[in-house]
Design a protein around this motif. Sequence first.
Motif, PDB file in Angstrom:
ATOM      1  N   ASP A 100      22.979  -4.612   6.506  1.00  0.00           N
ATOM      2  CA  ASP A 100      23.220  -5.177   7.831  1.00  0.00           C
ATOM      3  C   ASP A 100      24.655  -5.672   7.881  1.00  0.00           C
ATOM      4  OD1 ASP A 100      23.292  -7.666   6.533  1.00  0.00           O
ATOM      5  OD2 ASP A 100      21.198  -8.108   6.999  1.00  0.00           O
ATOM      6  N   ASP A 101      25.021  -6.343   8.962  1.00  0.00           N
ATOM      7  CA  ASP A 101      26.407  -6.783   9.124  1.00  0.00           C
ATOM      8  C   ASP A 101      26.850  -7.741   8.028  1.00  0.00           C
ATOM      9  OD1 ASP A 101      26.841  -5.283  11.394  1.00  0.00           O
ATOM     10  OD2 ASP A 101      26.163  -6.865  12.754  1.00  0.00           O
ATOM     11  N   ASP A 102      25.912  -8.484   7.468  1.00  0.00           N
ATOM     12  CA  ASP A 102      26.251  -9.454   6.429  1.00  0.00           C
ATOM     13  C   ASP A 102      26.072  -8.903   5.025  1.00  0.00           C
ATOM     14  OD1 ASP A 102      26.790 -11.472   8.350  1.00  0.00           O
ATOM     15  OD2 ASP A 102      24.635 -11.849   8.543  1.00  0.00           O
ATOM     16  N   ARG A 103      25.513  -7.714   4.903  1.00  0.00           N
ATOM     17  CA  ARG A 103      25.282  -7.126   3.583  1.00  0.00           C
ATOM     18  C   ARG A 103      25.664  -5.650   3.645  1.00  0.00           C
ATOM     19  NH1 ARG A 103      21.838  -8.850  -0.600  1.00  0.00           N
ATOM     20  NH2 ARG A 103      20.890 -10.356   0.816  1.00  0.00           N
ATOM     21  N   LEU A 104      26.929  -5.378   3.350  1.00  0.00           N
ATOM     22  CA  LEU A 104      27.451  -4.021   3.430  1.00  0.00           C
ATOM     23  C   LEU A 104      27.451  -3.318   2.078  1.00  0.00           C
ATOM     24  CD1 LEU A 104      30.470  -4.657   5.839  1.00  0.00           C
ATOM     25  CD2 LEU A 104      28.182  -3.837   6.415  1.00  0.00           C
ATOM     26  N   VAL A 105      27.247  -4.075   1.011  1.00  0.00           N
ATOM     27  CA  VAL A 105      27.207  -3.522  -0.343  1.00  0.00           C
ATOM     28  C   VAL A 105      25.987  -4.082  -1.062  1.00  0.00           C
ATOM     29  CG1 VAL A 105      28.393  -3.314  -2.567  1.00  0.00           C
ATOM     30  CG2 VAL A 105      29.720  -3.321  -0.436  1.00  0.00           C
ATOM     31  N   LEU A 106      25.241  -3.216  -1.748  1.00  0.00           N
ATOM     32  CA  LEU A 106      24.052  -3.623  -2.513  1.00  0.00           C
ATOM     33  C   LEU A 106      24.247  -3.276  -3.983  1.00  0.00           C
ATOM     34  CD1 LEU A 106      21.132  -2.289  -0.257  1.00  0.00           C
ATOM     35  CD2 LEU A 106      21.805  -4.689  -0.542  1.00  0.00           C
ATOM     36  N   SER A 107      23.767  -4.145  -4.847  1.00  0.00           N
ATOM     37  CA  SER A 107      23.757  -3.857  -6.280  1.00  0.00           C
ATOM     38  C   SER A 107      22.342  -3.492  -6.700  1.00  0.00           C
ATOM     39  CB  SER A 107      24.229  -5.077  -7.067  1.00  0.00           C
ATOM     40  OG  SER A 107      23.286  -6.137  -6.953  1.00  0.00           O
ATOM     41  N   ALA A 108      22.203  -2.942  -7.887  1.00  0.00           N
ATOM     42  CA  ALA A 108      20.874  -2.621  -8.408  1.00  0.00           C
ATOM     43  C   ALA A 108      20.041  -3.888  -8.538  1.00  0.00           C
ATOM     44  CB  ALA A 108      21.005  -1.909  -9.750  1.00  0.00           C
ATOM     45  N   GLY A 162       0.797  -1.216   0.000  1.00  0.00           N
ATOM     46  CA  GLY A 162       0.000   0.000   0.000  1.00  0.00           C
ATOM     47  C   GLY A 162       0.828   1.263   0.000  1.00  0.00           C
ATOM     48  N   ARG A 163       2.163   1.150  -0.062  1.00  0.00           N
ATOM     49  CA  ARG A 163       3.008   2.329  -0.064  1.00  0.00           C
ATOM     50  C   ARG A 163       3.652   2.475  -1.436  1.00  0.00           C
ATOM     51  NH1 ARG A 163       7.351   2.208   4.336  1.00  0.00           N
ATOM     52  NH2 ARG A 163       7.848   0.268   3.282  1.00  0.00           N
ATOM     53  N   ASN A 164       3.658   3.667  -1.979  1.00  0.00           N
ATOM     54  CA  ASN A 164       4.269   3.917  -3.276  1.00  0.00           C
ATOM     55  C   ASN A 164       5.245   5.089  -3.252  1.00  0.00           C
ATOM     56  OD1 ASN A 164       2.841   1.928  -4.887  1.00  0.00           O
ATOM     57  ND2 ASN A 164       1.007   3.119  -4.439  1.00  0.00           N
ATOM     58  N   ALA A 165       5.327   5.775  -2.144  1.00  0.00           N
ATOM     59  CA  ALA A 165       6.161   6.968  -2.055  1.00  0.00           C
ATOM     60  C   ALA A 165       7.637   6.613  -2.234  1.00  0.00           C
ATOM     61  CB  ALA A 165       5.957   7.660  -0.713  1.00  0.00           C
ATOM     62  N   THR A 166       8.330   7.477  -2.938  1.00  0.00           N
ATOM     63  CA  THR A 166       9.765   7.281  -3.148  1.00  0.00           C
ATOM     64  C   THR A 166      10.508   7.248  -1.821  1.00  0.00           C
ATOM     65  OG1 THR A 166       9.626   8.395  -5.285  1.00  0.00           O
ATOM     66  CG2 THR A 166      11.805   8.222  -4.284  1.00  0.00           C
ATOM     67  N   ALA A 167      10.063   8.051  -0.858  1.00  0.00           N
ATOM     68  CA  ALA A 167      10.712   8.075   0.456  1.00  0.00           C
ATOM     69  C   ALA A 167      10.623   6.722   1.137  1.00  0.00           C
ATOM     70  CB  ALA A 167      10.075   9.149   1.332  1.00  0.00           C
ATOM     71  N   ASP A 168       9.465   6.050   0.991  1.00  0.00           N
ATOM     72  CA  ASP A 168       9.309   4.735   1.592  1.00  0.00           C
ATOM     73  C   ASP A 168      10.274   3.739   0.959  1.00  0.00           C
ATOM     74  OD1 ASP A 168       7.290   5.494   3.342  1.00  0.00           O
ATOM     75  OD2 ASP A 168       5.726   5.150   1.850  1.00  0.00           O
ATOM     76  N   ARG A 169      10.419   3.808  -0.360  1.00  0.00           N
ATOM     77  CA  ARG A 169      11.334   2.901  -1.049  1.00  0.00           C
ATOM     78  C   ARG A 169      12.778   3.191  -0.634  1.00  0.00           C
ATOM     79  NH1 ARG A 169       8.977   0.163  -5.373  1.00  0.00           N
ATOM     80  NH2 ARG A 169       6.817  -0.239  -4.764  1.00  0.00           N
ATOM     81  N   ALA A 170      13.099   4.473  -0.449  1.00  0.00           N
ATOM     82  CA  ALA A 170      14.446   4.829  -0.019  1.00  0.00           C
ATOM     83  C   ALA A 170      14.756   4.235   1.357  1.00  0.00           C
ATOM     84  CB  ALA A 170      14.594   6.349   0.018  1.00  0.00           C
ATOM     85  N   LEU A 171      13.790   4.318   2.265  1.00  0.00           N
ATOM     86  CA  LEU A 171      13.984   3.730   3.587  1.00  0.00           C
ATOM     87  C   LEU A 171      14.113   2.225   3.506  1.00  0.00           C
ATOM     88  CD1 LEU A 171      11.473   5.859   5.710  1.00  0.00           C
ATOM     89  CD2 LEU A 171      13.971   5.941   5.786  1.00  0.00           C
ATOM     90  N   ASP A 172      13.320   1.592   2.636  1.00  0.00           N
ATOM     91  CA  ASP A 172      13.419   0.150   2.455  1.00  0.00           C
ATOM     92  C   ASP A 172      14.829  -0.243   2.020  1.00  0.00           C
ATOM     93  OD1 ASP A 172      10.809  -0.293   3.167  1.00  0.00           O
ATOM     94  OD2 ASP A 172      10.052  -0.368   1.110  1.00  0.00           O
ATOM     95  N   ILE A 173      15.415   0.543   1.126  1.00  0.00           N
ATOM     96  CA  ILE A 173      16.762   0.249   0.637  1.00  0.00           C
ATOM     97  C   ILE A 173      17.780   0.389   1.768  1.00  0.00           C
ATOM     98  CG2 ILE A 173      18.601   1.035  -0.905  1.00  0.00           C
ATOM     99  CD1 ILE A 173      16.380   1.834  -2.909  1.00  0.00           C
ATOM    100  N   LEU A 174      17.698   1.462   2.530  1.00  0.00           N
ATOM    101  CA  LEU A 174      18.642   1.677   3.627  1.00  0.00           C
ATOM    102  C   LEU A 174      18.550   0.561   4.664  1.00  0.00           C
ATOM    103  CD1 LEU A 174      18.298   5.541   4.122  1.00  0.00           C
ATOM    104  CD2 LEU A 174      20.192   4.314   3.053  1.00  0.00           C
ATOM    105  N   LEU A 175      17.338   0.046   4.868  1.00  0.00           N
ATOM    106  CA  LEU A 175      17.157  -1.013   5.863  1.00  0.00           C
ATOM    107  C   LEU A 175      17.620  -2.378   5.367  1.00  0.00           C
ATOM    108  CD1 LEU A 175      13.659   0.011   7.297  1.00  0.00           C
ATOM    109  CD2 LEU A 175      15.878   0.141   8.447  1.00  0.00           C
ATOM    110  N   MET A 176      17.984  -2.477   4.110  1.00  0.00           N
ATOM    111  CA  MET A 176      18.525  -3.738   3.597  1.00  0.00           C
ATOM    112  C   MET A 176      19.953  -3.992   4.090  1.00  0.00           C
ATOM    113  SD  MET A 176      17.331  -3.736  -0.376  1.00  0.00           S
ATOM    114  CE  MET A 176      15.615  -3.426  -0.831  1.00  0.00           C
TER     115      MET A 176
END
Length: 267
Positions: free
Chosen positions: A33-41, A17-31
Amino acid sequence: MSGSVSRGAGIRHGRRGRNATADRALDILLMFDDDRLVLSAADVADRLEVARSTAYRYLQSLTGNGFLEEKDGSGFRLGPRVVDLARLARKSVGLSDLARPVMRGLVKRTGMPALLTRRTGGTVVCLEREDAGTSLRLSYERGEVLAINAGASALALLAWAPAAELDELLAGPLPRYTEATHADPAGLRAHLAEIRKQGYAVGHGELDPDVLGIGAPVRGGDGNVIGALSVAAFSHRVPDREIPHHIEAVCQAADELSGRAARMGIG
């Protein structure tokens, strides 16, 4: 590994139910963790269930605002803006906030009320208190100015005052509250030297007759004394054999609070 799976599931369910870009940005930042320090597209596209081009657009937006930075073409890692926000978060936590749980533990261990104080120039200020539900209740209110030369908490602060400040503080007449008060500058200097050597202060009726006080310094991240923790009780209710136990409890609590203050950058 299981923590990563759980977090991913939380992201998928949490964004319904969320479509805001800000929500997606927060989702990305919350990805991260200690085992995932680098994210790819590709990682972001898969976790958010969006097209890779859309994921890359989100990542570029976060990079442009300093929340992410590209890492040698291998992906994106947390950027300097996140570090800055973490610093501000630590700075916003005051010594009193860190002290409350430590003081509750100290009260539970000793059965005595506890006090957190801080020296400001030539005064000692009560920052926090924790009562023990006993007949002895600390009458000091938060923000109240206390004696500079009497009481375990004040002496634990005064003992580590810079030499120039100590000279100034002891230059004028010192008030006397009881017969046990250290009102003679030379005698007080000798007593403060003893406190520094042993690492804690013990007061016997120096401020209030028949009250025993035990105080220890609290240090900040730079090693300087930023406060003092102390407990108090009626002297006749504390046998001499129990005093070492209470000294140990106060010193350990002060060390614990010092560690918390150092980790939070308080100093």
